[in-house]
Design an enzyme around this catalytic site. Structure first.
Site: not given
Ligand SMILES: [Zn+2]
Length: 349
Positions: A325, A245, A73, A224-225, A190
């Site tokens: 994150h 991922d 993603h 995706e998130e 990510d």
């Molecule tokens: Zn991810």
């Protein structure tokens, strides 16, 4: 059979460019368009879009075997303007649950619905050390206390609106990309790192004049998130889906920045034993450094597809990303291992 070489310079150039394109979930079109343009140089691929805006690249080959798919993603954490305060500053609503302390003092772009960009930064509303002193440290970092100070002359809601800013405008945090000693440090590795892994694997195959052993769909997803990215866009004839991922690095984790990881279980449950076995076999055959791991607080786009009714064998591989994150970091070794794993999978029957 040995794997074709990876163009490392190309990989890093592409990744750094992608990291520098703002693409919070819901506003990921510039990143999707960038990947689409990049992939358009490979005449082996047919490119298309889902109605949701994801990119689907298809590499069709003559084979009796049913097709497979890979997904990664480009959408990232971010925010939207929730409220324009009476002092002209902005309150935000977070996309994908970015943690406030990780973006305190970060630079941001407000991207208006007309595409104009206004610069600013994220601050606590008790920022001045000469006014609040120690109290600033005590202020909770939450939606109520974090605000955007715009780099424009405004001290009122009216003046901020006059800048063209409206409720719901996209807020993108600076990624702050740095490459040092084989490490790459940036927000949103990510999952842009893994998009780069897929693109680099495609280039590596194309450059060496090779093709996948069976037809492949590459889904570059854009939601995706928020949990439903790949729930649509993978054709029903696909029998295996490899989600690419990030792997979770930190206390209690087996993964690190120097290996790729096969995730056995995350918050969404357990992946597919048969496809996992195939991927382990490929890693061992090609001496790809890998780990297996279990991820807490983690769900993947592959699971989104499963939950939406997708009937495929499903696995999850990816490079170890430290401080996910947050201000993320990984290393060439983990990235190369992941690209090689993708190559080994594409060439396998
Ligand atoms: Zn991810």
């Amino acid at each position: 059979m040995s794997l074709p070489p990876i163009d490392q310079k190309y990989f890093f150039d592409f990744l750094v460019k992608l990291l520098n394109i703002a693409s919070p979930t819901g506003f990921a079109e510039p990143a999707i368009a960038f990947v689409e343009k990049e992939l358009s140089q490979f005449k082996q691929l047919q490119l298309g879009r889902t109605r949701k805006g994801a990119l689907v690249a298809t590499w069709e080959v003559q084979s009796d075997l049913p097709p497979v798919a890979l997904t990664a993603h480009v959408d990232t954490l971010g925010a939207v303007v929730k409220e324009i305060k009476s002092n002209g500053r902005l309150k935000l609503s977070r996309i994908g649950g970015i943690q406030w302390p990780t973006v305190e003092t970060e630079g941001v772009w407000i991207i208006t619905s007309k595409g104009e960009k206004v610069r600013g930064s994220v601050l606590i509303d008790t920022a001045s050390g000469h006014i609040y002193s120690g109290a600033g440290s005590e202020t909770p970092r939450n939606d109520d206390h974090m605000e955007v100070r715009l780099d424009a002359r405004t001290t009122s809601e009216k003046e901020t609106r006059a800048l063209g800013i409206n409720i719901g405008d996209c807020v993108a945090f600076d990624p702050r990309v740095e490459v040092t000693n084989g490490f790459i440090r940036s927000r949103f590795l990510d999952d842009k790192a893994c998009v780069a892994n897929i693109v680099a694997a495609i280039k590596s195959l194309a450059d060496s004049g090779q093709s996948p052993a069976r037809s492949v769909y590459f889904l570059i997803s854009n939601y995706e998130e928020v949990g439903h990215g790949a729930s649509a866009g993978i054709p029903t004839e696909v029998v295996e889906l490899v989600t690419v991922d990030m792997a979770v690095v930190g206390k209690g984790q087996e993964s690190d920045e120097f290996h790729a990881t096969l995730c056995i279980k995350d918050s969404g449950g357990v992946y597919h034993e048969g496809l996992n076995k195939k991927l382990r076999g490929l890693a061992e055959q090609h001496n790809i450094p890998y780990k297996t791991d279990v991820y807490p607080y983690y769900g993947s786009d592959g699971e989104a597809f499963w939950r939406a009714g997708g009937d495929v064998a499903l696995s999850l591989i990816g490079p170890g990303i430290d401080a996910s994150h947050n201000y993320e970091r990984t290393h060439t070794d983990g990235l190369t291992a992941t690209t090689n794993w993708i190559l080994a999978y594409l060439l396998s029957e």
